[in-house]
Design an enzyme around this catalytic site. Structure first.
Site, mmCIF file in Angstrom:
data_model
loop_
_atom_site.group_PDB
_atom_site.id
_atom_site.type_symbol
_atom_site.label_atom_id
_atom_site.label_comp_id
_atom_site.label_asym_id
_atom_site.label_seq_id
_atom_site.Cartn_x
_atom_site.Cartn_y
_atom_site.Cartn_z
ATOM 1 C CB CYS A 1 -9.072 -1.274 2.159
ATOM 2 S SG CYS A 1 -7.365 -1.440 1.638
ATOM 3 C CG HIS B 1 -7.890 -5.879 5.462
ATOM 4 N ND1 HIS B 1 -9.099 -5.441 4.958
ATOM 5 C CD2 HIS B 1 -6.944 -5.045 4.953
ATOM 6 C CE1 HIS B 1 -8.873 -4.392 4.161
ATOM 7 N NE2 HIS B 1 -7.574 -4.130 4.141
ATOM 8 C CD GLU B 2 -3.818 -4.221 6.938
ATOM 9 O OE1 GLU B 2 -3.171 -4.004 5.895
ATOM 10 O OE2 GLU B 2 -4.840 -3.585 7.242
ATOM 11 C CD GLN C 1 -2.940 -0.957 2.368
ATOM 12 O OE1 GLN C 1 -2.653 -1.477 3.433
ATOM 13 N NE2 GLN C 1 -4.042 -0.251 2.203
ATOM 14 C CG HIS D 1 -3.411 -5.319 1.625
ATOM 15 N ND1 HIS D 1 -3.888 -4.745 0.471
ATOM 16 C CD2 HIS D 1 -4.128 -4.772 2.639
ATOM 17 C CE1 HIS D 1 -4.851 -3.873 0.775
ATOM 18 N NE2 HIS D 1 -5.024 -3.878 2.090
#
Ligand code: CO
Length: 171
Positions: A88, A130-131, A51, A134
């Protein structure tokens, strides 16, 4: 420390698989510091390295109990299930309903290259899933049961939808 630019959906970097970290050096520590600062300044509960444009297996999470740094994380156990709202920092203004395990156990390395094991429930379990997704190019929208509609966002109030407190996510 510096706030880094957060990559948003549509940038192909978010779809790539990240490589493992092999060097635990000052460059890594700077990145971790910047990621925590960037997450906090964006009022997020977690941030993964892609990100901020870095294709390495690194994530930071803060669900209100301080920053946890994860390097080369792996989920080793999961149990139960929870269904709740998720957003997000790379998909601003959007929220979805996502099913995740209620409890997750993961192993990872800290900034000094020492292995640790962490078990989290509720929001921490959700944030870890969630992380870590990624790091494999997966966004929550890929697996969301559904996305919230504009009228739902307005009726609940966008601010309250932020992934900050447990009550918000479980409502
Ligand atoms: Co995210």
């Amino acid at each position: 420390m510096a706030i880094r630019t957060i990559v948003t959906e549509g940038d192909e970097i978010l779809r790539k698989k990240c490589r493992e970290v092999t060097d635990y050096n000052e460059r890594l520590w700077n990145l971790l510091d910047d990621m925590a600062q960037t997450m906090h300044s964006a009022d997020g509960a977690g941030l993964a390295a892609p990100q901020v444009g870095i294709l390495r297996r690194i994530a930071v999470i803060d669900v209100g109990e301080g920053v946890i740094e994860f390097i080369n994380p792996k989920i080793i156990e999961k149990s139960g299930s929870q269904t709740g709202q998720e957003g997000c920092l790379s998909c601003p203004g959007e929220w979805g309903i996502v099913e995740r395990p209620e409890t997750v156990k993961a192993e990872a390395f800290n900034r000094n290259g020492e292995k640790f094991v962490i078990e989290g429930s509720g929001l921490l379990a959700r944030a870890m899933c969630h992380e870590f997704d990624h790091l494999d190019g997966i966004l929550y929208k890929d697996i969301a049961i559904r996305m919230l509609e504009q009228d739902e966002l307005e009726s609940i109030g966008r601010k309250k939808l932020k992934l900050k407190r447990k009550e918000d996510i479980e409502r």
